[in-house]
Design an enzyme around this catalytic site. Structure first.
Site, PDB file in Angstrom:
ATOM      1  N   LYS A  81     -61.450  47.312  23.014  1.00 52.53           N
ATOM      2  CA  LYS A  81     -62.141  46.188  23.799  1.00 52.53           C
ATOM      3  C   LYS A  81     -63.078  45.285  22.873  1.00 52.53           C
ATOM      4  CE  LYS A  81     -63.835  47.410  27.889  1.00 52.53           C
ATOM      5  NZ  LYS A  81     -64.447  47.967  29.031  1.00 52.53           N
ATOM      6  N   ILE A 231     -69.259  39.859  33.557  1.00 55.67           N
ATOM      7  CA  ILE A 231     -67.960  40.504  33.560  1.00 55.67           C
ATOM      8  C   ILE A 231     -67.246  40.657  32.144  1.00 55.67           C
ATOM      9  CG2 ILE A 231     -65.700  41.322  34.511  1.00 55.67           C
ATOM     10  CD1 ILE A 231     -67.871  42.238  36.303  1.00 55.67           C
ATOM     11  N   THR A 234     -69.272  42.148  29.393  1.00 56.49           N
ATOM     12  CA  THR A 234     -69.203  43.463  29.681  1.00 56.49           C
ATOM     13  C   THR A 234     -68.174  44.363  29.449  1.00 56.49           C
ATOM     14  OG1 THR A 234     -70.812  43.479  31.655  1.00 56.49           O
ATOM     15  CG2 THR A 234     -69.631  45.509  31.401  1.00 56.49           C
ATOM     16  N   GLU A 235     -66.835  43.664  29.728  1.00 55.35           N
ATOM     17  CA  GLU A 235     -65.584  43.792  29.467  1.00 55.35           C
ATOM     18  C   GLU A 235     -65.034  43.620  27.827  1.00 55.35           C
ATOM     19  OE1 GLU A 235     -63.675  45.789  31.153  1.00 55.35           O
ATOM     20  OE2 GLU A 235     -64.488  45.771  33.222  1.00 55.35           O
ATOM     21  N   SER A 236     -65.224  42.550  27.459  1.00 55.71           N
ATOM     22  CA  SER A 236     -64.765  42.363  26.197  1.00 55.71           C
ATOM     23  C   SER A 236     -65.523  41.782  25.035  1.00 55.71           C
ATOM     24  CB  SER A 236     -63.461  41.597  26.383  1.00 55.71           C
ATOM     25  OG  SER A 236     -63.896  40.362  26.743  1.00 55.71           O
TER      26      SER A 236
END
Length: 380
Positions: A81, A231, A234-236
């Site tokens: 990620k 988001i 946080t995700e990537s």
């Protein structure tokens, strides 16, 4: 454009395995950091798709086997990620962008003229394009250069200038090799490498690229921009090349078989599920991830009465599923919703960050809400 081998292979694996983030995380407390185990879940060879399990296992092990052949088991890296890793030059060279540390490491294990191999790898890394569709992370295939570099503005050369053209990339590569070349000895090989620091606000610079896409998605689905940014962070960490061994892709780490399929069916009114190639496109990815928040708000969690409690529940569900949110409050779904609605928003937040059945989901809600605050304070 010919489809990258990664995308063909991953599409097959999704079909054959039926694996989803929810399934994986229901069995394990998933750690999304870089791991050699991820390489075993990928089949890099196109045109060799089969339901024969032995053949599929052979395909899935091919990439990791090639990497370990040149780098050894202890020094093998694969993309995740927040880690971009790309092998070139017959697996002899690689680029490693660590988005969390803010550093780019370019290395080679070539035994003949290693500095020339390293220079080629450096220039290729600096000029790698923004579009992930032209880069196969799970082979040593060449990168299609030409578009604006992905790292443009995130790295400055020795003259403090961003790098967009080959002449500047080559000149900076010569400077790095002359002044920053390092060596380390691994068990079976000598590694020549350079470490290139990224600018302090590299995450912001990546995020700015997607501002218009985020704004459009926010207006289209009624989801706040600060939530979308939080988001993605946080995700990537704004890495459009992001992949995970839970079959999630792109900036918002959308799982095709679950969230992606729901968006296609319920929002887009189309059959099937998005392909990895579709989700590697930033506009498609942000649209799909935001549309899934629309479904969480207006379909799966519409019975949550308090807007702030709904907000917390949506964030938690994006990571751990709606079922995980409800199980936090009771094993019976109807009773769970009743219990949730009896609580104040701060109590809902406490429950989801302390009592959610999955540890990763508990941490996730904390991270996203902290990033939202940072965004609204101009610090994201």
């Amino acid at each position: 454009m010919k489809k990258p081998a990664l995308l063909v292979a991953l599409s097959a694996l999704l079909t054959l395995s039926g694996c989803s983030r929810e399934f994986v995380e229901s069995m394990y407390d998933v750690d999304y950091t870089t791991t050699n185990r991820f390489a075993n879940n990928l089949a890099p060879q196109p045109g060799q798709l089969t339901k024969d399990s032995a053949a599929l296992d052979q395909l899935m092990n091919s990439f990791s086997g090639q990497v370990e052949r040149y780098w050894g088991e202890n020094d093998a890296l694969v993309a995740s990620k927040r880690q971009y890793v790309k092998y070139t030059d017959g697996y002899q060279s690689r680029a490693h962008v660590d988005f969390e540390r803010g550093v780019v490491i370019v290395e080679t294990v070539a035994k003949t003229d290693p500095t020339q191999h390293l220079k080629s790898a450096i220039t290729t890394t600096l000029l790698t394009p923004e579009n992930p569709a032209g880069v196969d992370l799970y082979s040593d295939s060449a990168i299609e250069l030409g578009d604006k570099p992905f790292l443009y503005g995130q790295i400055l050369d020795n003259e403090k200038q961003p790098i967009e053209w080959s002449w500047r990339a080559n000149r900076f590569a010569d400077h790095l090799i002359a002044t920053q070349l390092k060596k380390r000895a691994e068990r079976f090989h000598q590694v020549y490498y350079v470490e290139i620091p990224m600018v302090a606000d590299h995450a912001d610079k990546r995020g700015y690229k997607y501002a218009h896409i985020v704004r459009d998605a926010s207006r289209r689905y009624g989801i706040s921009e600060d939530l979308i940014y939080a988001i993605i962070k946080t995700e990537s960490s704004f890495n459009p090349y992001a992949v995970s061994h839970a079959n999630a892709y792109g900036l918002m780490q959308v799982v095709p078989a679950t969230a992606g399929a729901d968006v296609f069916k319920l929002v887009k009114k189309r059959s099937g599920e998005p392909s990895p190639m579709y989700l590697f496109d930033p506009a498609n990815n942000i649209d799909t991830g935001t549309a899934y928040f629309y479904l969480l708000r207006h379909r799966y969690l519409k019975a949550v009465k308090d807007p702030l409690s709904l907000h917390y529940s949506m964030i938690s569900a994006y990571n751990g599923g709606t079922g995980g949110v409800l199980k936090t409050f009771h094993h019976d779904r109807n009773q769970a919703m009743t219990n949730l609605n009896r609580l104040q928003p701060n109590q809902v937040y406490w429950a989801l960050t302390h009592k959610h059945p999955k540890a990763e989901a508990r941490r996730y809600l904390q991270k996203v809400t902290n990033y939202q605050k940072a965004f609204n304070q101009g610090k994201l």
